[in-house]
Design a protein around this motif. Structure first.
Motif, PDB file in Angstrom:
ATOM      1  N   ILE A   1       0.925  -1.249  -0.035  1.00  0.00           N
ATOM      2  CA  ILE A   1      -0.063   0.173   0.204  1.00  0.00           C
ATOM      3  C   ILE A   1       0.795   1.187  -0.014  1.00  0.00           C
ATOM      4  O   ILE A   1       1.846   1.358   0.829  1.00  0.00           O
ATOM      5  N   LEU A   2       0.662   2.119  -0.911  1.00  0.00           N
ATOM      6  CA  LEU A   2       1.312   3.462  -0.823  1.00  0.00           C
ATOM      7  C   LEU A   2       0.356   4.528   0.068  1.00  0.00           C
ATOM      8  O   LEU A   2      -0.877   4.684  -0.478  1.00  0.00           O
ATOM      9  N   VAL A   3       1.022   5.168   0.709  1.00  0.00           N
ATOM     10  CA  VAL A   3       0.277   6.512   1.236  1.00  0.00           C
ATOM     11  C   VAL A   3       0.953   7.688   1.015  1.00  0.00           C
ATOM     12  O   VAL A   3       2.116   7.676   1.254  1.00  0.00           O
ATOM     13  N   ILE A   4       0.255   8.258   0.324  1.00  0.00           N
ATOM     14  CA  ILE A   4       0.681   9.806  -0.376  1.00  0.00           C
ATOM     15  C   ILE A   4       0.014  10.971   0.342  1.00  0.00           C
ATOM     16  O   ILE A   4      -1.299  10.708   0.086  1.00  0.00           O
ATOM     17  N   GLU A   5       0.553  11.735   1.178  1.00  0.00           N
ATOM     18  CA  GLU A   5      -0.270  12.978   1.900  1.00  0.00           C
ATOM     19  C   GLU A   5       0.724  13.793   2.282  1.00  0.00           C
ATOM     20  O   GLU A   5       1.950  13.470   2.551  1.00  0.00           O
TER      21      GLU A   5
ATOM     22  N   ASP B   1       2.286  -3.973   3.748  1.00  0.00           N
ATOM     23  CA  ASP B   1       3.719  -3.549   3.506  1.00  0.00           C
ATOM     24  C   ASP B   1       3.661  -2.145   3.045  1.00  0.00           C
ATOM     25  O   ASP B   1       2.798  -1.935   1.994  1.00  0.00           O
ATOM     26  N   ILE B   2       4.362  -1.231   3.591  1.00  0.00           N
ATOM     27  CA  ILE B   2       3.677   0.360   3.551  1.00  0.00           C
ATOM     28  C   ILE B   2       4.789   1.170   2.806  1.00  0.00           C
ATOM     29  O   ILE B   2       5.986   0.833   3.309  1.00  0.00           O
ATOM     30  N   TYR B   3       4.592   1.890   1.673  1.00  0.00           N
ATOM     31  CA  TYR B   3       5.416   2.807   1.207  1.00  0.00           C
ATOM     32  C   TYR B   3       4.808   4.296   1.349  1.00  0.00           C
ATOM     33  O   TYR B   3       3.528   4.219   1.505  1.00  0.00           O
ATOM     34  N   THR B   4       5.478   5.123   1.405  1.00  0.00           N
ATOM     35  CA  THR B   4       4.846   6.753   1.909  1.00  0.00           C
ATOM     36  C   THR B   4       5.668   7.629   0.844  1.00  0.00           C
ATOM     37  O   THR B   4       6.797   7.320   0.273  1.00  0.00           O
ATOM     38  N   SER B   5       4.821   8.567   0.690  1.00  0.00           N
ATOM     39  CA  SER B   5       5.375   9.777  -0.044  1.00  0.00           C
ATOM     40  C   SER B   5       4.664  11.085   0.177  1.00  0.00           C
ATOM     41  O   SER B   5       3.297  11.019   0.853  1.00  0.00           O
TER      42      SER B   5
ATOM     43  N   TYR C   1       7.454  -0.212  -7.411  1.00  0.00           N
ATOM     44  CA  TYR C   1       7.140  -1.135  -6.619  1.00  0.00           C
ATOM     45  C   TYR C   1       5.646  -1.773  -6.889  1.00  0.00           C
ATOM     46  O   TYR C   1       5.368  -2.838  -6.074  1.00  0.00           O
ATOM     47  N   ARG C   2       4.972  -1.392  -7.473  1.00  0.00           N
ATOM     48  CA  ARG C   2       3.779  -1.961  -7.842  1.00  0.00           C
ATOM     49  C   ARG C   2       2.645  -1.957  -6.719  1.00  0.00           C
ATOM     50  O   ARG C   2       2.262  -3.086  -6.595  1.00  0.00           O
ATOM     51  N   PRO C   3       2.272  -1.034  -5.951  1.00  0.00           N
ATOM     52  CA  PRO C   3       1.526  -1.282  -4.887  1.00  0.00           C
ATOM     53  C   PRO C   3       0.044  -1.828  -5.439  1.00  0.00           C
ATOM     54  O   PRO C   3      -0.285  -1.708  -6.436  1.00  0.00           O
ATOM     55  N   ASP C   4      -0.451  -2.241  -4.349  1.00  0.00           N
ATOM     56  CA  ASP C   4      -1.924  -3.023  -4.734  1.00  0.00           C
ATOM     57  C   ASP C   4      -3.037  -1.986  -4.477  1.00  0.00           C
ATOM     58  O   ASP C   4      -3.997  -2.153  -4.811  1.00  0.00           O
ATOM     59  N   LEU C   5      -2.640  -0.911  -3.472  1.00  0.00           N
ATOM     60  CA  LEU C   5      -3.637   0.160  -3.366  1.00  0.00           C
ATOM     61  C   LEU C   5      -2.866   1.184  -2.954  1.00  0.00           C
ATOM     62  O   LEU C   5      -1.681   1.194  -2.580  1.00  0.00           O
ATOM     63  N   VAL C   6      -3.676   2.212  -3.233  1.00  0.00           N
ATOM     64  CA  VAL C   6      -3.253   3.871  -2.974  1.00  0.00           C
ATOM     65  C   VAL C   6      -4.058   4.564  -2.074  1.00  0.00           C
ATOM     66  O   VAL C   6      -5.292   4.375  -2.181  1.00  0.00           O
ATOM     67  N   VAL C   7      -3.532   5.023  -0.897  1.00  0.00           N
ATOM     68  CA  VAL C   7      -4.127   5.926   0.053  1.00  0.00           C
ATOM     69  C   VAL C   7      -3.689   7.426  -0.115  1.00  0.00           C
ATOM     70  O   VAL C   7      -2.573   7.683   0.145  1.00  0.00           O
ATOM     71  N   CYS C   8      -4.548   8.458  -0.906  1.00  0.00           N
ATOM     72  CA  CYS C   8      -4.027   9.504  -1.324  1.00  0.00           C
ATOM     73  C   CYS C   8      -4.718  10.626  -0.892  1.00  0.00           C
ATOM     74  O   CYS C   8      -6.050  10.704  -0.556  1.00  0.00           O
TER      75      CYS C   8
END
Length: 221
Positions: free
Chosen positions: A8-12, A31-35, A48-55
């Motif tokens: 999961i990518l968390v972008i905020e 498994d978390i990525y952040t930006s 990294y091809r996340p399965d979901l984005v929280v934006c």
């Protein structure tokens, strides 16, 4: 049988909120990525091809709307589900996000349970496709500013600045506060800009600004 670990990518733009969401989702074995920026977020998605984005709707150096448009315009990424989070309670943010292809929308402050349920629901819908898409080669991304000539030729400096702020996701009130002018003056600028660029229809100015006054991205093989 072990459950799959989802990316999961968390972008905020708010680092404190990123940390809070990261801790919550990590606790539930994601498994978390952040930006904090659209450019870095797109790079992470391609690498990294996340399965979901929280934006978040507001990001540093851009907006969540711009990020979502880039995501949906890329055939290799357009399947990734996205959950928008916003500090505003108005329906305009939600409508705009859904029109651009968001899968869900949460208004701050939201409960941990609300986010977890939304994440689980979106992942369940896209599980099969996401597993097939995980292994991809690396790409190099460069930013390419694309600004139509008519924007410079037809608009005044102030109008152009107002358009830039619209592209960054700022509301009429926020633009007025930043430029130290009245809300009515900002509304007049928006009306004049739309008229000069022959834009009609609800949200047409916002869509135009996001599309043309933010960085576009080009993949180099």
């Amino acid at each position: 049988m072990k459950e799959p670990i989802y990316r999961i990518l968390v972008i905020e733009e708010d680092a404190a909120l990123i940390k809070k969401i990261q801790q919550l989702l990590t606790l539930h074995h994601y498994d978390i990525y952040t930006s904090t920026t659209p450019e870095e977020g797109i790079y992470i998605c391609r690498q990294y091809r996340p399965d979901l984005v929280v934006c978040g709707v507001r990001l540093r150096g851009g907006s969540g709307y711009h990020f979502l448009m880039e995501l949906r315009n890329d055939p290799s990424l357009q399947h990734i589900p996205l959950i928008f989070i916003s500090g505003k309670e108005g329906k305009e943010d939600m409508r705009m996000g859904m029109n651009l292809g968001a899968d869900d929308f949460l208004s701050k402050p939201f409960k941990s349970k609300e986010l977890l349920l939304s994440v689980k629901s979106r992942l369940n819908r896209f599980t099969i496709f996401n597993v097939q898409q995980r292994e991809k080669k690396h790409t190099t991304i460069v930013s390419m500013p694309v600004i139509p000539p008519e924007v410079h030729h037809k608009l005044s400096k102030t109008e152009f600045r107002v358009m830039q702020m619209i592209a960054e996701g700022m509301s009429t009130k926020e633009i007025a506060q930043t430029l130290n002018i009245s809300i009515k003056t900002v509304e007049n600028h928006r009306h004049n800009i739309s008229k000069k660029l022959n834009l009609t229809g609800h949200n047409s100015l916002i869509k135009y600004a996001i599309k043309h006054l933010t960085q576009q991205y080009k993949i180099l093989s």
